[in-house]
Design a protein around this motif. Structure first.
Motif, PDB file in Angstrom:
ATOM      1  N   LYS A   7       2.633   8.507  -7.499  1.00  0.00           N
ATOM      2  CA  LYS A   7       2.368   9.795  -8.157  1.00  0.00           C
ATOM      3  C   LYS A   7       2.840   9.764  -9.611  1.00  0.00           C
ATOM      4  CE  LYS A   7       3.054  12.404  -3.848  1.00  0.00           C
ATOM      5  NZ  LYS A   7       3.928  13.393  -3.175  1.00  0.00           N
ATOM      6  N   VAL A   8       4.011   9.172  -9.826  1.00  0.00           N
ATOM      7  CA  VAL A   8       4.546   9.072 -11.187  1.00  0.00           C
ATOM      8  C   VAL A   8       3.654   8.184 -12.049  1.00  0.00           C
ATOM      9  CG1 VAL A   8       6.505   8.322 -12.585  1.00  0.00           C
ATOM     10  CG2 VAL A   8       6.909   9.468 -10.397  1.00  0.00           C
ATOM     11  N   ILE A   9       3.237   7.038 -11.496  1.00  0.00           N
ATOM     12  CA  ILE A   9       2.385   6.114 -12.255  1.00  0.00           C
ATOM     13  C   ILE A   9       1.045   6.762 -12.556  1.00  0.00           C
ATOM     14  CG2 ILE A   9       1.191   3.889 -12.178  1.00  0.00           C
ATOM     15  CD1 ILE A   9       3.529   2.830 -10.508  1.00  0.00           C
ATOM     16  N   SER A  10       0.492   7.499 -11.604  1.00  0.00           N
ATOM     17  CA  SER A  10      -0.767   8.212 -11.837  1.00  0.00           C
ATOM     18  C   SER A  10      -0.638   9.155 -13.021  1.00  0.00           C
ATOM     19  CB  SER A  10      -1.158   8.990 -10.581  1.00  0.00           C
ATOM     20  OG  SER A  10      -2.332   9.745 -10.794  1.00  0.00           O
ATOM     21  N   LYS A  11       0.482   9.873 -13.084  1.00  0.00           N
ATOM     22  CA  LYS A  11       0.726  10.785 -14.200  1.00  0.00           C
ATOM     23  C   LYS A  11       0.838  10.034 -15.514  1.00  0.00           C
ATOM     24  CE  LYS A  11       2.030  14.664 -16.229  1.00  0.00           C
ATOM     25  NZ  LYS A  11       1.069  15.767 -16.474  1.00  0.00           N
ATOM     26  N   LEU A  12       1.544   8.892 -15.502  1.00  0.00           N
ATOM     27  CA  LEU A  12       1.698   8.092 -16.725  1.00  0.00           C
ATOM     28  C   LEU A  12       0.363   7.569 -17.226  1.00  0.00           C
ATOM     29  CD1 LEU A  12       4.887   6.044 -15.735  1.00  0.00           C
ATOM     30  CD2 LEU A  12       4.739   7.756 -17.558  1.00  0.00           C
ATOM     31  N   THR A  53       6.056   1.042 -15.578  1.00  0.00           N
ATOM     32  CA  THR A  53       5.660   1.211 -14.182  1.00  0.00           C
ATOM     33  C   THR A  53       6.428   0.284 -13.255  1.00  0.00           C
ATOM     34  OG1 THR A  53       3.794  -0.323 -14.503  1.00  0.00           O
ATOM     35  CG2 THR A  53       3.348   2.043 -14.748  1.00  0.00           C
ATOM     36  N   ASN A  54       6.815  -0.887 -13.756  1.00  0.00           N
ATOM     37  CA  ASN A  54       7.635  -1.794 -12.943  1.00  0.00           C
ATOM     38  C   ASN A  54       8.980  -1.151 -12.630  1.00  0.00           C
ATOM     39  OD1 ASN A  54       8.098  -4.570 -11.793  1.00  0.00           O
ATOM     40  ND2 ASN A  54       9.755  -4.549 -13.297  1.00  0.00           N
ATOM     41  N   GLU A  55       9.580  -0.508 -13.617  1.00  0.00           N
ATOM     42  CA  GLU A  55      10.854   0.162 -13.397  1.00  0.00           C
ATOM     43  C   GLU A  55      10.700   1.345 -12.449  1.00  0.00           C
ATOM     44  OE1 GLU A  55      14.061  -0.601 -14.391  1.00  0.00           O
ATOM     45  OE2 GLU A  55      13.054  -2.494 -14.818  1.00  0.00           O
ATOM     46  N   VAL A  56       9.611   2.094 -12.594  1.00  0.00           N
ATOM     47  CA  VAL A  56       9.356   3.234 -11.708  1.00  0.00           C
ATOM     48  C   VAL A  56       9.283   2.774 -10.257  1.00  0.00           C
ATOM     49  CG1 VAL A  56       7.623   4.947 -11.019  1.00  0.00           C
ATOM     50  CG2 VAL A  56       8.219   4.694 -13.433  1.00  0.00           C
ATOM     51  N   PHE A  57       8.493   1.739 -10.031  1.00  0.00           N
ATOM     52  CA  PHE A  57       8.290   1.242  -8.672  1.00  0.00           C
ATOM     53  C   PHE A  57       9.584   0.652  -8.110  1.00  0.00           C
ATOM     54  CE2 PHE A  57       4.352   1.170  -6.369  1.00  0.00           C
ATOM     55  CZ  PHE A  57       4.585   0.353  -5.278  1.00  0.00           C
ATOM     56  N   LYS A  58      10.256  -0.126  -8.925  1.00  0.00           N
ATOM     57  CA  LYS A  58      11.479  -0.798  -8.478  1.00  0.00           C
ATOM     58  C   LYS A  58      12.573   0.212  -8.134  1.00  0.00           C
ATOM     59  CE  LYS A  58      13.656  -3.254 -11.557  1.00  0.00           C
ATOM     60  NZ  LYS A  58      13.974  -4.348 -12.496  1.00  0.00           N
ATOM     61  N   ASN A  59      12.759   1.204  -8.991  1.00  0.00           N
ATOM     62  CA  ASN A  59      13.806   2.198  -8.748  1.00  0.00           C
ATOM     63  C   ASN A  59      13.494   3.063  -7.532  1.00  0.00           C
ATOM     64  OD1 ASN A  59      15.309   1.305 -10.920  1.00  0.00           O
ATOM     65  ND2 ASN A  59      14.430   2.784 -12.346  1.00  0.00           N
ATOM     66  N   ALA A  60      12.219   3.400  -7.338  1.00  0.00           N
ATOM     67  CA  ALA A  60      11.841   4.210  -6.179  1.00  0.00           C
ATOM     68  C   ALA A  60      12.144   3.466  -4.882  1.00  0.00           C
ATOM     69  CB  ALA A  60      10.356   4.570  -6.243  1.00  0.00           C
ATOM     70  N   LEU A  61      11.896   2.165  -4.859  1.00  0.00           N
ATOM     71  CA  LEU A  61      12.136   1.375  -3.649  1.00  0.00           C
ATOM     72  C   LEU A  61      13.627   1.145  -3.420  1.00  0.00           C
ATOM     73  CD1 LEU A  61       9.236  -1.182  -4.031  1.00  0.00           C
ATOM     74  CD2 LEU A  61       9.477   0.484  -2.190  1.00  0.00           C
ATOM     75  N   ARG A  62      14.365   0.918  -4.488  1.00  0.00           N
ATOM     76  CA  ARG A  62      15.802   0.704  -4.348  1.00  0.00           C
ATOM     77  C   ARG A  62      16.498   1.953  -3.817  1.00  0.00           C
ATOM     78  NH1 ARG A  62      17.496  -2.520  -9.892  1.00  0.00           N
ATOM     79  NH2 ARG A  62      17.505  -4.613  -9.003  1.00  0.00           N
ATOM     80  N   GLY A 119      -1.238  -2.404   0.856  1.00  0.00           N
ATOM     81  CA  GLY A 119      -2.057  -1.317   0.347  1.00  0.00           C
ATOM     82  C   GLY A 119      -2.258  -1.420  -1.149  1.00  0.00           C
ATOM     83  N   TYR A 120      -3.040  -0.508  -1.665  1.00  0.00           N
ATOM     84  CA  TYR A 120      -3.211  -0.401  -3.114  1.00  0.00           C
ATOM     85  C   TYR A 120      -3.429   1.057  -3.478  1.00  0.00           C
ATOM     86  CZ  TYR A 120      -8.301  -0.264  -2.144  1.00  0.00           C
ATOM     87  OH  TYR A 120      -9.553   0.062  -1.677  1.00  0.00           O
ATOM     88  N   VAL A 121      -3.192   1.358  -4.749  1.00  0.00           N
ATOM     89  CA  VAL A 121      -3.446   2.689  -5.284  1.00  0.00           C
ATOM     90  C   VAL A 121      -4.378   2.524  -6.471  1.00  0.00           C
ATOM     91  CG1 VAL A 121      -2.445   4.829  -6.149  1.00  0.00           C
ATOM     92  CG2 VAL A 121      -1.120   3.373  -4.609  1.00  0.00           C
ATOM     93  N   LEU A 122      -5.493   3.239  -6.463  1.00  0.00           N
ATOM     94  CA  LEU A 122      -6.470   3.189  -7.546  1.00  0.00           C
ATOM     95  C   LEU A 122      -6.292   4.422  -8.419  1.00  0.00           C
ATOM     96  CD1 LEU A 122      -9.088   2.016  -8.866  1.00  0.00           C
ATOM     97  CD2 LEU A 122     -10.370   3.474  -7.280  1.00  0.00           C
ATOM     98  N   TYR A 123      -6.059   4.189  -9.722  1.00  0.00           N
ATOM     99  CA  TYR A 123      -5.936   5.283 -10.681  1.00  0.00           C
ATOM    100  C   TYR A 123      -7.242   5.351 -11.467  1.00  0.00           C
ATOM    101  CZ  TYR A 123      -1.123   4.026  -9.528  1.00  0.00           C
ATOM    102  OH  TYR A 123       0.028   3.694  -8.852  1.00  0.00           O
ATOM    103  N   SER A 124      -8.079   6.297 -11.120  1.00  0.00           N
ATOM    104  CA  SER A 124      -9.407   6.392 -11.727  1.00  0.00           C
ATOM    105  C   SER A 124      -9.782   7.870 -11.863  1.00  0.00           C
ATOM    106  CB  SER A 124     -10.425   5.633 -10.873  1.00  0.00           C
ATOM    107  OG  SER A 124     -11.698   5.614 -11.481  1.00  0.00           O
TER     108      SER A 124
END
Length: 440
Positions: free
Chosen positions: A101-106, A138-147, A250-255
């Protein structure tokens, strides 16, 4: 787990309040090892009690909101109740959902904040590629969310030189249970197709989840341990598993819309982000790829550098001299998530083959080729490198590259016939080397 798969999944553990408190208390006295042992015992007890996974059918869900339908949160809750996923995997999937959701917004606001989000970061990643600003963010967003879940043992990303610990907490230890190293390994490409992001072309996130193996049983190739700390070696052992060991992908498509496509090994389901409520809502209960398509997707500019079997196959598709007797249409975005999403829904074939400059292809096995291959296979398609199945290849490095040919089963089978008929010994030699886990 697909809603209409009709299959029964294997028994799995789920968190139970009745055993969580004693386990946490035991951790303070006996340590993490005792906690892990008690959890294994509790999971075994659940299995003995007859708790088995049941298929998830949308009609069986009670009290579904008529205004929103089945959200991803509700779907994961149902899977936990049915024993399809355990509490740790549920937490990881929820974190992936929130990061997306955060990456989609970015991605959507990037054109309005060009100085902050668009352009090059000025750094080179481990693959030798220029990093976009959004790659790093986005790498930091994903990494921090998982940690934050505390349920992940290891992380491996396209933007990281080496795997990193997933359980690090910069905010201190909340509890022994929270700080415990998780039993899962997550691999991901936070922003696939980022070279297109400045032009507003669809991009995506790719992820896969493995169970972390018992590190005492791991045997790392000797040429991978040089220069690594013991912690890095442990992380590396956890991530270097063939794609067939994936428990989720899985994957997420931002379109035009933000779509999340997920498999937990029992089919493929799709969700679309409803921005008005901030939730992913189920829009594709059971995704099945057609057995044969009419579209091929590849970077045809490289045709003169491809191996002969791929050149012959694409020539047949273009001219209409293939098995269908009809010419195929070319569709190519240049973003793997976008191209495979279309292939998954409409059928056909996607390929990024080996060429004279990249004899092992350009797509990364661990966090691009393997997760996408699992999704396609779970939807009824196939994924190969030419001679062999992508999911069978044992990785020899985190950023290993492989040729990828995937899509409708009949189309992939037709392509494989060209490779099987080839008399070029170097093609089979490269394939056999990959299957043996030998670095190029």
């Amino acid at each position: 787990a697909a809603l209409s798969s009709g299959k029964t999944a294997a028994p799995a553990a789920a968190s139970q309040p009745s055993v969580a408190a004693p386990a946490a208390a035991a951790a303070g006295v006996l340590g993490a090892a005792s906690l892990a042992a008690s959890r294994r015992a509790s999971r075994a007890g659940q299995k003995r009690d007859g708790r088995t996974a049941r298929k998830v059918v949308i009609e069986d869900m009670e009290d579904v909101c008529e205004q929103t339908g089945v959200t991803l949160t509700r779907y994961l809750f149902e899977l936990s109740n049915r024993g399809v996923v355990d509490g740790d995997l549920n937490s990881i999937m929820t974190s992936i959902c929130e990061a997306s959701k955060v990456i989609s917004k970015l991605v959507n606001t990037a054109p309005l904040k060009q100085a902050e989000l668009l352009g090059l970061q000025g750094e080179i990643n481990v693959q030798g590629e220029d990093q976009k600003k959004l790659d790093v963010i986005t790498n930091e967003v994903f990494k921090n969310a998982l940690r934050y879940t505390g349920k992940l043992g290891t992380l491996a990303s396209e933007e990281e030189d080496e795997p990193v610990e997933g359980g690090e907490q910069k905010y201190g230890v909340l509890s022994e249970t929270f700080a415990e190293t998780g039993k899962y390994v997550c691999v991901f490409d936070p922003l696939d197709g980022s070279s297109n992001v400045d032009a507003g072309i669809p991009v995506g996130t790719i992820f896969g989840v493995f169970e972390e193996p018992n590190t005492d049983e791991c045997e790392l190739p000797s040429d991978l341990t040089g220069g690594l700390t013991s912690e890095q070696q442990r992380c590396l052992a956890g991530t270097l598993q063939p794609g067939k060991a994936l428990v989720a992908a899985g994957y997420v498509l931002y379109s035009a819309s933000t779509e999340l496509v997920l498999t937990l090994g029992k089919g493929v389901v799709g969700f679309t982000l409803d921005f008005s409520i901030g939730e992913f809502v189920m829009t594709r209960p059971s995704i099945k790829i057609p057995a044969r398509g009419k579209i091929y997707s590849c970077n045809q500019a490289n045709v003169n550098d491809w191996d002969e079997p791929m050149r012959e196959y694409i020539t047949a598709l273009r001219s209409g001299t293939g098995e269908t007797g009809k010419p195929y249409s070319l569709r190519y975005i240049g973003s793997m998530v976008g191209d495979i999403h279309r292939t998954l829904l409409y059928g056909g074939i996607f390929t990024y083959p080996a060429d004279t400059k990249n004899q092992d292809g350009k797509l990364r096995l661990l966090y691009e080729g393997a997760p996408m291959s699992m999704i396609v296979e779970q939807a009824g398609g196939k994924a190969i490198t030419g001679h062999s199945r992508v999911l069978d290849i044992p990785p020899v490095s985190v950023h290993q590259r492989v040729p990828v040919i995937l899509g409708s089963s009949d189309d992939v089978d037709e392509c494989k016939k060209y490779y099987d008929a080839s008399t070029d010994p170097t093609l089979k030699e490269r394939c056999e080397r990959r299957m043996k886990g030998v670095a190029a």
